[in-house]
Design an enzyme around this catalytic site. Structure first.
Site, PDB file in Angstrom:
ATOM      1  N   ASP A  25      -4.285   5.908  11.536  1.00  0.00           N
ATOM      2  CA  ASP A  25      -3.361   5.449  10.496  1.00  0.00           C
ATOM      3  C   ASP A  25      -2.110   6.312  10.575  1.00  0.00           C
ATOM      4  OD1 ASP A  25      -1.904   4.770   8.279  1.00  0.00           O
ATOM      5  OD2 ASP A  25      -3.522   5.056   6.827  1.00  0.00           O
ATOM      6  N   HIS A  58       0.483   5.354   6.470  1.00  0.00           N
ATOM      7  CA  HIS A  58       0.313   5.994   5.168  1.00  0.00           C
ATOM      8  C   HIS A  58       0.354   7.509   5.315  1.00  0.00           C
ATOM      9  CE1 HIS A  58      -1.654   1.982   4.911  1.00  0.00           C
ATOM     10  NE2 HIS A  58      -0.916   1.931   3.814  1.00  0.00           N
ATOM     11  N   SER A 113       0.809  -1.218   0.000  1.00  0.00           N
ATOM     12  CA  SER A 113       0.000   0.000   0.000  1.00  0.00           C
ATOM     13  C   SER A 113       0.843   1.269   0.000  1.00  0.00           C
ATOM     14  CB  SER A 113      -0.940   0.007   1.212  1.00  0.00           C
ATOM     15  OG  SER A 113      -0.222  -0.135   2.419  1.00  0.00           O
TER      16      SER A 113
END
Length: 443
Positions: free
Chosen positions: A417, A420, A164
């Site tokens: 998160d 990311h 990702s």
């Protein structure tokens, strides 16, 4: 006798006669003065971002003004002093400085931002993370030029391969390029559209993302199997089988190697990582990461050299996370400013992951020389250090829309998160450096 009225009439006559000539004489001097000593440009109050008026921001949380100048800000004088005649430039050592210009795009001008990275649209109130730029110590890093990138890669296929984080970088690049040209989505497949392809018709540039979190063959964990299986000597054909179509490849992996896994090599169990009760030898994941990169890079060299095809390969190094606390136990990333230079050192796992990747890049270069394969160019996009200094650039709780709506402020119940990166955000810098690498390759 001159009366008051006659004097007034004469004055008006002289004024009307000579005033135009006076203006004609003074105007050129005024223009020359303005040309050689221009007035300072004062931007309008709301011009902090190039497209500030388009930002989708809650009315109760207007964008903050650009940060005030300080001794830590970068200046033109500093740029001139530090612009050393060192070639090539080391883009990977430097500092973050405040910058009024902001990003090239936002959540309304780019339609391809993934839901979980759309921090502005999800109500993140502090937007100061948008006003920082990376300044290498030895040189300047130009802002991303989408037209230059498109022109350099006209009629090319650029593929991002990995996890990702590879997708995060690709989505950043899509947004940067979208500020100049509109991409068309021409293919999507797999869960969460993990295999996708876009074409920029204006330059016949193809961008693809291939989901391959190990680069080698792997069976991902599932509800029936709570660990990954990796076959370290077998490349993942989901991307490798299409190498013939690729002109440039960006490889980016790392975080999936931290998960429980059993490793296979040459049809035998090599060992495992965090597999209690399975009677396998615990071998960690650093050498496993090394083997995965070696298998992937060797396959690129062998397959492309056998056909006499050129390819440019970039390895984006490990991007550190910034959880304060454990990620699955209310760990968060609450910081709102970058670390200053020297405030945070690269060490531990982050350093070791980067070290493995850098060493495998150099080993692959030597292997290509042994093959006498001159069509292979490989560089590391060494973002680990500069990423480490940006704890403020992650979605955090804003991976979901308005996580503290309805008066809720219980951080322990909100997932974060801290791996990311927000879009726009620090990861756009990865692509600014990538463009400079492509420029060097195309000379």
């Amino acid at each position: 006798m001159v009366t008051f009225n006659s004097f007034k009439d004469q004055t008006l006559f002289l004024t009307k006669k000579f005033l135009p000539w006076t203006l004609y004489i003074l105007l050129p001097f005024a223009l020359l003065r303005l040309f050689f000593s221009p007035l300072p440009f004062l931007p309008p109050p709301d011009s902090n971002l190039p497209h500030a008026s388009l930002l989708t921001i809650p009315s109760l949380s207007p964008p903050p003004p650009p940060p005030p100048s300080s001794s830590s800000d970068f200046t033109a004088e500093e740029a001139g002093a530090k612009q050393a005649s060192i070639s090539p430039c080391d883009y990977f050592n430097g500092k973050w400085f405040r910058d009024r210009r902001g990003p090239l795009y936002n959540d309304t001008t780019c339609s391809t931002i993934k839901h979980g990275r759309n921090c502005i649209a999800h109500g993140r109130p502090d937007l100061s993370y948008l006003y920082w730029r990376w300044k290498p110590t030895q040189c300047n890093l130009p802002m991303f030029d989408p037209q230059a990138f498109l022109q350099l890669l006209i009629n090319k296929h650029l593929a991002f391969v990995g996890d990702s984080m590879a997708r995060n970088q690709l989505e950043s690049l899509l947004c940067l390029l979208s500020s100049a040209s509109t991409p068309n989505l021409v293919f999507q497949n797999g869960e969460d559209s993990k295999f996708r392809r876009w074409i920029f018709p204006s330059h016949n540039l193809t961008l693809s993302i291939y989901w391959s979190p190990f680069l080698v063959k792997g069976i991902e964990k599932s509800s029936e199997q709570n660990y990954n299986k990796l076959y370290l000597d077998i490349v993942d054909e989901r991307w490798a089988s299409e190498l013939g179509q690729m002109d440039l490849v960006v490889l980016s992996i790392g975080h999936w190697f931290l998960l429980p896994a059993v490793y296979y090599e040459f049809d035998s169990v090599l060992g495992c990582h965090y597999c209690p009760g399975m009677n396998h030898t615990e071998i960690g994941f650093y050498e496993v990461l090394r083997k995965a990169f070696r298998t992937a890079l060797n396959n690129i060299i062998e397959r492309k050299s056998a056909k006499g095809e050129a390819i440019d390969v970039t390895v984006t190094t490990f991007s550190p996370s910034h959880f304060e606390g454990e990620w699955d136990k209310a760990g968060a990333c609450p910081k709102t400013k970058p670390y200053r230079k020297g405030e945070k050192e690269l060490e531990g796992m982050d350093s070791d992951m980067r070290k493995v990747e850098i060493e495998e890049v150099e080993a692959a270069k030597e292997k290509a020389k042994n093959y006498k394969y001159e069509g292979f160019r490989l560089e590391a996009l060494d973002v680990t250090k500069l990423a480490l200094m940006r704890p403020d650039g992650h979605p955090g709780p804003y991976m979901n829309p308005f996580p503290f709506a309805n008066g809720g402020h219980n951080q322990e119940r909100v997932q974060n998160d801290c791996v990311h990166w927000c879009l726009p955000g620090p990861i756009d810098t990865w692509n600014e450096i990538f463009l400079e690498m492509v420029k060097k390759w195309r000379i």
